[in-house]
Design a protein around this motif. Structure first.
Motif, PDB file in Angstrom:
ATOM      1  N   MET A   1      31.260  26.259  10.636  1.00  0.00           N
ATOM      2  CA  MET A   1      30.772  26.786  12.658  1.00  0.00           C
ATOM      3  C   MET A   1      31.644  27.763  12.886  1.00  0.00           C
ATOM      4  N   SER A   2      31.851  28.896  12.792  1.00  0.00           N
ATOM      5  CA  SER A   2      33.484  28.786  13.656  1.00  0.00           C
ATOM      6  C   SER A   2      32.436  29.017  15.419  1.00  0.00           C
ATOM      7  N   GLN A   3      34.011  28.806  16.073  1.00  0.00           N
ATOM      8  CA  GLN A   3      33.895  28.629  17.719  1.00  0.00           C
ATOM      9  C   GLN A   3      33.970  29.979  18.480  1.00  0.00           C
ATOM     10  N   ALA A   4      33.376  29.390  19.749  1.00  0.00           N
ATOM     11  CA  ALA A   4      33.709  30.298  20.537  1.00  0.00           C
ATOM     12  C   ALA A   4      35.108  30.091  21.266  1.00  0.00           C
ATOM     13  N   ASN A   5      35.190  31.268  21.461  1.00  0.00           N
ATOM     14  CA  ASN A   5      36.795  31.670  21.736  1.00  0.00           C
ATOM     15  C   ASN A   5      37.281  31.713  22.727  1.00  0.00           C
ATOM     16  N   LEU A   6      38.019  31.401  24.299  1.00  0.00           N
ATOM     17  CA  LEU A   6      38.413  32.150  25.391  1.00  0.00           C
ATOM     18  C   LEU A   6      39.032  34.094  25.264  1.00  0.00           C
ATOM     19  N   SER A   7      40.204  33.429  24.312  1.00  0.00           N
ATOM     20  CA  SER A   7      40.651  35.007  24.194  1.00  0.00           C
ATOM     21  C   SER A   7      39.351  35.930  23.958  1.00  0.00           C
ATOM     22  N   GLU A   8      38.749  34.875  23.119  1.00  0.00           N
ATOM     23  CA  GLU A   8      37.849  36.573  22.569  1.00  0.00           C
ATOM     24  C   GLU A   8      36.806  36.901  23.569  1.00  0.00           C
ATOM     25  N   ILE A   9      36.460  36.042  24.566  1.00  0.00           N
ATOM     26  CA  ILE A   9      35.669  36.404  25.552  1.00  0.00           C
ATOM     27  C   ILE A   9      35.877  37.211  26.570  1.00  0.00           C
ATOM     28  N   ARG A  10      37.519  37.092  26.694  1.00  0.00           N
ATOM     29  CA  ARG A  10      38.090  37.479  27.841  1.00  0.00           C
ATOM     30  C   ARG A  10      38.230  39.495  27.612  1.00  0.00           C
ATOM     31  N   THR A  11      38.258  39.041  25.503  1.00  0.00           N
ATOM     32  CA  THR A  11      38.574  40.880  25.538  1.00  0.00           C
ATOM     33  C   THR A  11      37.284  41.707  25.241  1.00  0.00           C
ATOM     34  N   THR A  12      36.573  40.567  24.816  1.00  0.00           N
ATOM     35  CA  THR A  12      35.388  41.394  24.508  1.00  0.00           C
ATOM     36  C   THR A  12      34.640  42.129  26.319  1.00  0.00           C
ATOM     37  N   LEU A  13      34.614  41.162  26.945  1.00  0.00           N
ATOM     38  CA  LEU A  13      34.440  41.630  28.652  1.00  0.00           C
ATOM     39  C   LEU A  13      35.468  42.819  29.745  1.00  0.00           C
ATOM     40  N   GLU A  14      36.334  42.512  29.028  1.00  0.00           N
ATOM     41  CA  GLU A  14      37.261  43.685  29.321  1.00  0.00           C
ATOM     42  C   GLU A  14      37.029  45.117  28.818  1.00  0.00           C
ATOM     43  N   ALA A  15      36.420  44.778  27.733  1.00  0.00           N
ATOM     44  CA  ALA A  15      36.363  46.168  26.718  1.00  0.00           C
ATOM     45  C   ALA A  15      34.963  46.570  26.993  1.00  0.00           C
ATOM     46  N   GLY A  16      34.280  45.903  27.261  1.00  0.00           N
ATOM     47  CA  GLY A  16      32.439  45.823  27.656  1.00  0.00           C
ATOM     48  C   GLY A  16      32.392  46.788  29.118  1.00  0.00           C
ATOM     49  N   LEU A  17      33.504  45.851  29.924  1.00  0.00           N
ATOM     50  CA  LEU A  17      32.993  46.192  31.474  1.00  0.00           C
ATOM     51  C   LEU A  17      34.096  46.741  32.385  1.00  0.00           C
ATOM     52  N   SER A  18      35.733  47.092  31.519  1.00  0.00           N
ATOM     53  CA  SER A  18      37.080  47.172  32.414  1.00  0.00           C
ATOM     54  C   SER A  18      36.394  46.818  34.291  1.00  0.00           C
ATOM     55  N   PRO A  19      36.986  45.338  34.019  1.00  0.00           N
ATOM     56  CA  PRO A  19      36.264  45.365  35.454  1.00  0.00           C
ATOM     57  C   PRO A  19      38.225  44.676  36.368  1.00  0.00           C
ATOM     58  N   LEU A  20      38.062  45.341  37.604  1.00  0.00           N
ATOM     59  CA  LEU A  20      38.932  45.135  38.519  1.00  0.00           C
ATOM     60  C   LEU A  20      39.532  43.485  37.896  1.00  0.00           C
ATOM     61  N   SER A  21      38.920  42.767  37.723  1.00  0.00           N
ATOM     62  CA  SER A  21      39.105  40.861  38.261  1.00  0.00           C
ATOM     63  C   SER A  21      37.833  40.301  37.374  1.00  0.00           C
ATOM     64  N   LEU A  22      38.571  39.513  36.631  1.00  0.00           N
ATOM     65  CA  LEU A  22      38.158  38.791  35.471  1.00  0.00           C
ATOM     66  C   LEU A  22      38.863  37.818  35.959  1.00  0.00           C
ATOM     67  N   LYS A  23      37.872  36.476  35.770  1.00  0.00           N
ATOM     68  CA  LYS A  23      38.401  35.043  35.451  1.00  0.00           C
ATOM     69  C   LYS A  23      37.556  34.447  34.728  1.00  0.00           C
ATOM     70  N   VAL A  24      38.030  33.601  33.440  1.00  0.00           N
ATOM     71  CA  VAL A  24      37.253  33.160  32.208  1.00  0.00           C
ATOM     72  C   VAL A  24      38.204  31.459  31.681  1.00  0.00           C
ATOM     73  N   GLU A  25      36.753  30.890  32.911  1.00  0.00           N
ATOM     74  CA  GLU A  25      37.105  29.212  32.498  1.00  0.00           C
ATOM     75  C   GLU A  25      36.644  27.929  32.003  1.00  0.00           C
ATOM     76  N   ASP A  26      36.760  27.671  30.586  1.00  0.00           N
ATOM     77  CA  ASP A  26      36.649  26.038  30.173  1.00  0.00           C
ATOM     78  C   ASP A  26      35.794  25.265  30.705  1.00  0.00           C
ATOM     79  N   GLU A  27      34.810  25.056  30.877  1.00  0.00           N
ATOM     80  CA  GLU A  27      34.232  24.033  31.486  1.00  0.00           C
ATOM     81  C   GLU A  27      34.085  22.855  30.801  1.00  0.00           C
ATOM     82  N   SER A  28      33.696  23.483  29.726  1.00  0.00           N
ATOM     83  CA  SER A  28      33.642  22.435  27.982  1.00  0.00           C
ATOM     84  C   SER A  28      33.253  20.812  29.033  1.00  0.00           C
ATOM     85  N   HIS A  29      34.866  20.977  28.826  1.00  0.00           N
ATOM     86  CA  HIS A  29      35.269  19.203  29.612  1.00  0.00           C
ATOM     87  C   HIS A  29      34.458  18.370  30.199  1.00  0.00           C
ATOM     88  N   LEU A  30      33.922  19.264  31.074  1.00  0.00           N
ATOM     89  CA  LEU A  30      33.189  19.117  32.475  1.00  0.00           C
ATOM     90  C   LEU A  30      32.167  18.405  31.362  1.00  0.00           C
TER      91      LEU A  30
END
Length: 93
Positions: A1-30
């Protein structure tokens, strides 16, 4: 199985929302040791927190905003992203 990827998440949100501000944090370790994080010693991303400010959220309810983000990230959920914490704001909020 492939894995979720932070850079892909960021790219997808940037393309879909054209955000003024975007923060993407991996909280998996928690969530180490939790049921859906078992076997993720490979560094896979399972839990993410996103904070987004975008004009696309203007006039939308909290539920509508979350549905929009979830729809954009459906592909990442299919890759193993288990949990998504979402904070959305329109400009000026």
């Amino acid at each position: 199985m492939s894995q979720a990827n932070l850079s892909e998440i960021r790219t997808t949100l940037e393309a879909g929302l054209s955000p003024l501000s975007l923060k993407v944090e991996d909280e998996s370790h928690l969530h180490a040791g939790h049921m859906h994080n078992e076997g993720r010693a490979d560094g896979g991303v399972t839990h993410v927190r996103v904070s987004v400010v975008a004009e696309a959220f203007a006039g939308k309810s909290r539920v509508e905003r979350h549905r929009l983000v979830n729809a954009l990230l459906a592909g990442e959920m299919a890759k193993g992203l288990h949990a998504l914490a979402i904070d959305t704001k329109a400009p000026g909020e």
